[in-house]
Write a protein that holds these residues in place. Structure first.
Motif, PDB file in Angstrom:
ATOM      1  N   TYR A  37       0.841  -1.201   0.000  1.00 30.65           N
ATOM      2  CA  TYR A  37       0.000   0.000   0.000  1.00 30.65           C
ATOM      3  C   TYR A  37       0.878   1.255   0.000  1.00 30.65           C
ATOM      4  O   TYR A  37       0.652   2.184  -0.787  1.00 30.65           O
ATOM      5  CB  TYR A  37      -0.924  -0.008   1.222  1.00 30.65           C
ATOM      6  N   SER A  54      -8.212   0.297  -1.000  1.00 28.09           N
ATOM      7  CA  SER A  54      -9.206  -0.649  -0.463  1.00 28.09           C
ATOM      8  C   SER A  54     -10.610  -0.464  -1.034  1.00 28.09           C
ATOM      9  O   SER A  54     -11.402  -1.401  -1.015  1.00 28.09           O
ATOM     10  CB  SER A  54      -9.261  -0.505   1.057  1.00 28.09           C
ATOM     11  N   GLU A  89      -3.618   7.064   6.663  1.00 25.92           N
ATOM     12  CA  GLU A  89      -4.736   7.467   5.788  1.00 25.92           C
ATOM     13  C   GLU A  89      -6.070   7.273   6.501  1.00 25.92           C
ATOM     14  O   GLU A  89      -6.947   8.133   6.448  1.00 25.92           O
ATOM     15  CB  GLU A  89      -4.708   6.676   4.476  1.00 25.92           C
ATOM     16  N   TRP A  92      -6.499  10.014   8.868  1.00 28.92           N
ATOM     17  CA  TRP A  92      -6.822  11.334   8.291  1.00 28.92           C
ATOM     18  C   TRP A  92      -8.316  11.606   8.469  1.00 28.92           C
ATOM     19  O   TRP A  92      -8.753  12.719   8.758  1.00 28.92           O
ATOM     20  CB  TRP A  92      -6.510  11.361   6.789  1.00 28.92           C
ATOM     21  N   TRP A  96      -9.891  14.791  10.263  1.00 27.10           N
ATOM     22  CA  TRP A  96     -10.783  15.765   9.613  1.00 27.10           C
ATOM     23  C   TRP A  96     -12.088  15.895  10.398  1.00 27.10           C
ATOM     24  O   TRP A  96     -12.608  16.994  10.587  1.00 27.10           O
ATOM     25  CB  TRP A  96     -11.121  15.337   8.193  1.00 27.10           C
ATOM     26  N   TYR A 156     -17.481   7.138  -7.090  1.00 29.76           N
ATOM     27  CA  TYR A 156     -16.165   6.997  -6.445  1.00 29.76           C
ATOM     28  C   TYR A 156     -15.085   7.592  -7.323  1.00 29.76           C
ATOM     29  O   TYR A 156     -15.165   7.510  -8.559  1.00 29.76           O
ATOM     30  CB  TYR A 156     -15.853   5.507  -6.216  1.00 29.76           C
ATOM     31  N   ARG A 162      -9.141  12.752  -7.088  1.00 28.45           N
ATOM     32  CA  ARG A 162      -9.855  13.817  -6.350  1.00 28.45           C
ATOM     33  C   ARG A 162      -8.968  15.049  -6.223  1.00 28.45           C
ATOM     34  O   ARG A 162      -9.413  16.186  -6.409  1.00 28.45           O
ATOM     35  CB  ARG A 162     -10.265  13.323  -4.960  1.00 28.45           C
ATOM     36  N   LEU A 188     -20.498  11.408  -4.497  1.00 32.05           N
ATOM     37  CA  LEU A 188     -19.614  10.425  -3.838  1.00 32.05           C
ATOM     38  C   LEU A 188     -20.412   9.525  -2.893  1.00 32.05           C
ATOM     39  O   LEU A 188     -21.166  10.018  -2.047  1.00 32.05           O
ATOM     40  CB  LEU A 188     -18.550  11.141  -3.000  1.00 32.05           C
ATOM     41  N   ASP A 190     -19.049   8.034  -0.581  1.00 28.32           N
ATOM     42  CA  ASP A 190     -18.445   8.281   0.734  1.00 28.32           C
ATOM     43  C   ASP A 190     -18.540   9.756   1.147  1.00 28.32           C
ATOM     44  O   ASP A 190     -17.865  10.178   2.093  1.00 28.32           O
ATOM     45  CB  ASP A 190     -16.972   7.824   0.747  1.00 28.32           C
ATOM     46  N   SER A 195     -14.333  15.169   5.395  1.00 28.18           N
ATOM     47  CA  SER A 195     -13.265  14.826   4.442  1.00 28.18           C
ATOM     48  C   SER A 195     -13.430  15.574   3.117  1.00 28.18           C
ATOM     49  O   SER A 195     -12.440  15.972   2.503  1.00 28.18           O
ATOM     50  CB  SER A 195     -13.253  13.319   4.164  1.00 28.18           C
ATOM     51  N   ASN A 196     -14.660  15.754   2.673  1.00 31.11           N
ATOM     52  CA  ASN A 196     -14.860  16.412   1.382  1.00 31.11           C
ATOM     53  C   ASN A 196     -14.603  17.919   1.478  1.00 31.11           C
ATOM     54  O   ASN A 196     -13.781  18.468   0.746  1.00 31.11           O
ATOM     55  CB  ASN A 196     -16.272  16.133   0.868  1.00 31.11           C
TER      56      ASN A 196
HETATM   57  C1  LIG Z   1     -10.974  16.907  -2.711  1.00 32.91           C
HETATM   58  C2  LIG Z   1     -11.095  15.656  -1.893  1.00 32.91           C
HETATM   59  C3  LIG Z   1     -12.337  15.237  -1.446  1.00 32.91           C
HETATM   60  C4  LIG Z   1     -12.460  14.084  -0.660  1.00 32.91           C
HETATM   61  N1  LIG Z   1     -13.704  13.723  -0.204  1.00 32.91           N
HETATM   62  C5  LIG Z   1     -13.831  12.636   0.594  1.00 32.91           C
HETATM   63  C6  LIG Z   1     -15.100  12.273   1.117  1.00 32.91           C
HETATM   64  O1  LIG Z   1     -16.113  12.933   0.909  1.00 32.91           O
HETATM   65  N2  LIG Z   1     -15.176  11.148   1.907  1.00 32.91           N
HETATM   66  C7  LIG Z   1     -14.066  10.393   2.192  1.00 32.91           C
HETATM   67  O2  LIG Z   1     -14.194   9.377   2.905  1.00 32.91           O
HETATM   68  N3  LIG Z   1     -12.856  10.743   1.721  1.00 32.91           N
HETATM   69  C8  LIG Z   1     -12.696  11.825   0.927  1.00 32.91           C
HETATM   70  N4  LIG Z   1     -11.466  12.165   0.449  1.00 32.91           N
HETATM   71  C9  LIG Z   1     -10.298  11.385   0.891  1.00 32.91           C
HETATM   72  C10 LIG Z   1      -9.878  10.219  -0.017  1.00 32.91           C
HETATM   73  O3  LIG Z   1      -9.791  10.625  -1.345  1.00 32.91           O
HETATM   74  C11 LIG Z   1     -10.821   9.011   0.074  1.00 32.91           C
HETATM   75  O4  LIG Z   1     -11.076   8.691   1.421  1.00 32.91           O
HETATM   76  C12 LIG Z   1     -10.179   7.787  -0.583  1.00 32.91           C
HETATM   77  O5  LIG Z   1      -9.896   8.076  -1.934  1.00 32.91           O
HETATM   78  C13 LIG Z   1     -11.108   6.618  -0.478  1.00 32.91           C
HETATM   79  O6  LIG Z   1     -10.665   5.522  -1.243  1.00 32.91           O
HETATM   80  P1  LIG Z   1     -10.241   4.162  -0.543  1.00 32.91           P
HETATM   81  O7  LIG Z   1     -11.285   3.721   0.412  1.00 32.91           O
HETATM   82  O8  LIG Z   1      -9.882   3.222  -1.639  1.00 32.91           O
HETATM   83  O9  LIG Z   1      -8.969   4.629   0.257  1.00 32.91           O
HETATM   84  P2  LIG Z   1      -7.734   3.823   0.878  1.00 32.91           P
HETATM   85  O10 LIG Z   1      -6.495   4.374   0.264  1.00 32.91           O
HETATM   86  O11 LIG Z   1      -7.933   2.373   0.808  1.00 32.91           O
HETATM   87  O12 LIG Z   1      -7.728   4.330   2.381  1.00 32.91           O
HETATM   88  C14 LIG Z   1      -8.389   3.630   3.443  1.00 32.91           C
HETATM   89  C15 LIG Z   1      -9.353   4.566   4.137  1.00 32.91           C
HETATM   90  O13 LIG Z   1      -8.669   5.668   4.724  1.00 32.91           O
HETATM   91  C16 LIG Z   1      -9.475   6.845   4.649  1.00 32.91           C
HETATM   92  N5  LIG Z   1      -8.747   7.833   3.823  1.00 32.91           N
HETATM   93  C17 LIG Z   1      -7.829   7.580   2.868  1.00 32.91           C
HETATM   94  N6  LIG Z   1      -7.308   8.741   2.390  1.00 32.91           N
HETATM   95  C18 LIG Z   1      -7.934   9.729   3.057  1.00 32.91           C
HETATM   96  C19 LIG Z   1      -7.848  11.163   3.015  1.00 32.91           C
HETATM   97  N7  LIG Z   1      -6.988  11.801   2.212  1.00 32.91           N
HETATM   98  N8  LIG Z   1      -8.671  11.876   3.823  1.00 32.91           N
HETATM   99  C20 LIG Z   1      -9.532  11.257   4.664  1.00 32.91           C
HETATM  100  N9  LIG Z   1      -9.645   9.920   4.758  1.00 32.91           N
HETATM  101  C21 LIG Z   1      -8.867   9.164   3.963  1.00 32.91           C
HETATM  102  C22 LIG Z   1     -10.772   6.452   3.968  1.00 32.91           C
HETATM  103  O14 LIG Z   1     -11.752   6.181   4.954  1.00 32.91           O
HETATM  104  C23 LIG Z   1     -10.377   5.192   3.211  1.00 32.91           C
HETATM  105  O15 LIG Z   1     -11.438   4.309   2.990  1.00 32.91           O
HETATM  106  C24 LIG Z   1     -11.310  13.317  -0.337  1.00 32.91           C
HETATM  107  C25 LIG Z   1     -10.065  13.735  -0.796  1.00 32.91           C
HETATM  108  C26 LIG Z   1      -9.957  14.886  -1.579  1.00 32.91           C
HETATM  109  C27 LIG Z   1      -8.599  15.297  -2.065  1.00 32.91           C
END
Ligand SMILES: Cc1cc2nc3c(=O)[nH]c(=O)nc-3n(C[C@H](O)[C@H](O)[C@H](O)COP(=O)(O)OP(=O)(O)OC[C@H]3O[C@@H](n4cnc5c(N)ncnc54)[C@H](O)[C@@H]3O)c2cc1C
Length: 412
Positions: A37, A54, A89, A92, A96, A156, A162, A188, A190, A195-196
């Motif tokens: 990862y 994930s 991550e 994060w 937030w 997504y 993003r 989204l 999510d 976070s957004n």
């Molecule tokens: C402009 C912008 C808007 C976003 N809006 C959202 C949103 O509305 N909801 C949301 O859950 N995330 C948001 N994110 C954060 C992040 O992009 C997503 O959580 C992530 O892409 C989810 O994919 P994944 O589950 O495969 O992440 P993985 O990489 O598998 O990470 C595991 C988990 O960690 C958390 N996570 C990972 N990266 C972040 C991050 N940068 N910030 C906060 N949590 C994170 C999520 O819960 C995610 O499921 C945003 C990021 C940006 C830049």
């Protein structure tokens, strides 16, 4: 303003909408949550092909899975050093949420800006045309147009998409960040007020004062595994937006004490759908939840939220061996009050809803219940109580608390 219709081309929901599915997805992803990862998470192979991340965010957002159990599973599988990137991550999100919980003004200001800008869209034809082109994926910027459609069709986007999408929206297309955040929020699966909104503010340079995110064609080509050419010119600089009036922390809201002996009902909502992993301060005798979600989300997001709500309520009813009632969402304050009175409850417990639309609705429900002499008692998870007070400054400071957070008590 025309958006690309969701679910065209047979797009389907590719994200776990039940806790059982989410646990299975977590289990399947765990072997890749360590050093793999850390090395690959920024590479986005595209919809239907992603293996480096994930895809759990919609499930975590609605707490089909809680951050704590996802983080602990990764920690147990790999140890802290190898799992650190994934843990950061996941945390994060906790950061937030804690940050916004103490600063609801950031959310209120954003909501007011979206309402104002939506009115402006109707009055300003050039803004309206640029906005329409952006949300319908017709700007001529190949990656951006693809992502606009992907978002509408799947609910997504990969984290790097993003970041780049938001950066191009703000600095190349020069559109107001709040409208981009609103476009994300409606689609989204999510979509999260914290976070957004704060993710967009971070790209715009409002969250870390003066520090913006500039998308570059080279980075997009590399992180998209060569899927985009990015021939159209992108902004070469990302000057921070004019500074806003400061947002001072208001502190975390105090929660009322529950009466451990009072007959209690449990009201569930889409902010937290794993009641069986929470510790409630009084025995739960009956369960209620809305019959569906309200608001104005895109179809796919609505379907996802309704499916996860159904799943959460059925599981809670089984866990507590309690009757579950689905109450009309349009008249929720009155319906919950009647339900609680019918059962003779003096208090209604509910998982704490952080800043956002659900918290606003719970506040109205609390007023209606109070008129009938019934208390609404939000219950905060131990993880949130431990994490949120440390989201006072930047993530760097928060990060230092993560080992202690993970060493702390069990779920609940
Ligand atoms: C402009 C912008 C808007 C976003 N809006 C959202 C949103 O509305 N909801 C949301 O859950 N995330 C948001 N994110 C954060 C992040 O992009 C997503 O959580 C992530 O892409 C989810 O994919 P994944 O589950 O495969 O992440 P993985 O990489 O598998 O990470 C595991 C988990 O960690 C958390 N996570 C990972 N990266 C972040 C991050 N940068 N910030 C906060 N949590 C994170 C999520 O819960 C995610 O499921 C945003 C990021 C940006 C830049």
């Amino acid at each position: 303003m025309e958006e690309p219709p969701a679910m065209r081309h047979g797009a389907k929901m590719d994200h776990p909408a039940t806790r059982a599915e989410a646990l299975a997805r977590l289990e399947a992803f765990l072997p890749r949550a360590g050093r793999l990862y850390a090395a690959n998470r920024n590479f986005d192979e595209g919809p239907g092909r992603r293996t480096h991340v994930s895809g759990l965010s919609p499930a975590i957002r609605r707490r089909l899975l809680c951050e704590e159990e996802v983080a602990r599973a990764a920690l147990n599988a790999h140890g802290f050093a190898a799992a650190e990137k994934f843990l950061l991550e996941v945390c994060w999100r906790s950061y937030w949420r804690g940050w916004l919980e103490a600063r609801p003004l950031a959310w209120q200001r954003y909501c007011a800006d979206v309402a104002r800008l939506n009115e402006e869209l109707a009055r300003a034809p050039s803004l309206g045309a640029a906005y329409s082109a952006a949300i319908s994926g017709q700007t001529g910027i190949d990656c951006f147009d693809f992502w606009a459609r992907e978002l509408a069709e799947t609910g997504y986007l990969h984290n790097h998409a993003r970041m780049s999408f938001a950066s191009i929206w703000i600095f190349t297309l020069k559109l107001p960040w709040q409208l981009g955040a609103d476009f994300f929020y409606r689609h989204l699966l999510d979509a999260c007020p914290a976070s957004n909104t704060l993710g967009w503010r971070w790209v715009a340079g409002l969250q870390t004062a003066g520090k913006t995110y500039l998308a570059s064609a080279d980075t997009i080509r590399r992180t998209s595994c060569g899927r985009f050419r990015v021939d159209a010119p992108l902004a070469r600089e990302a000057p921070p937006l004019p500074p806003e009036a400061p947002i001072h922390p208001a502190g975390l809201p105090a929660l009322p004490e529950a009466d451990p002996d009072a007959p209690s009902g449990l009201f569930l909502h889409t902010e937290d759908l794993s009641a069986e992993t929470m510790v409630f301060p009084a025995p739960v005798r009956a369960i209620a939840g809305p019959d569906r979600i309200d608001g104005d989300p895109a179809d796919l997001k609505r379907a996802y939220a309704n499916a996860s709500l159904d799943d959460g309520i059925v599981r809670a009813a089984t866990h507590f061996a309690a009757e579950a009632s689905r109450l009309p969402v349009d008249t929720l304050p009155e319906a919950v009050t009647q339900w609680a009175a019918r059962h003779g409850f003096r208090q209604v417990l509910t998982p704490c809803a952080p800043v956002g639309p659900v918290a606003d609705r719970l506040a109205l429900m609390g007023v209606a219940l109070a008129r009938a002499g019934i208390r609404l008692v939000p219950v905060r998870r131990a993880w949130d109580s431990a994490a949120w007070p440390h989201a006072t400054r930047g993530f760097f400071q928060f990060k230092g608390r993560i080992p202690a957070l993970l060493a702390g008590g069990g779920a609940g």
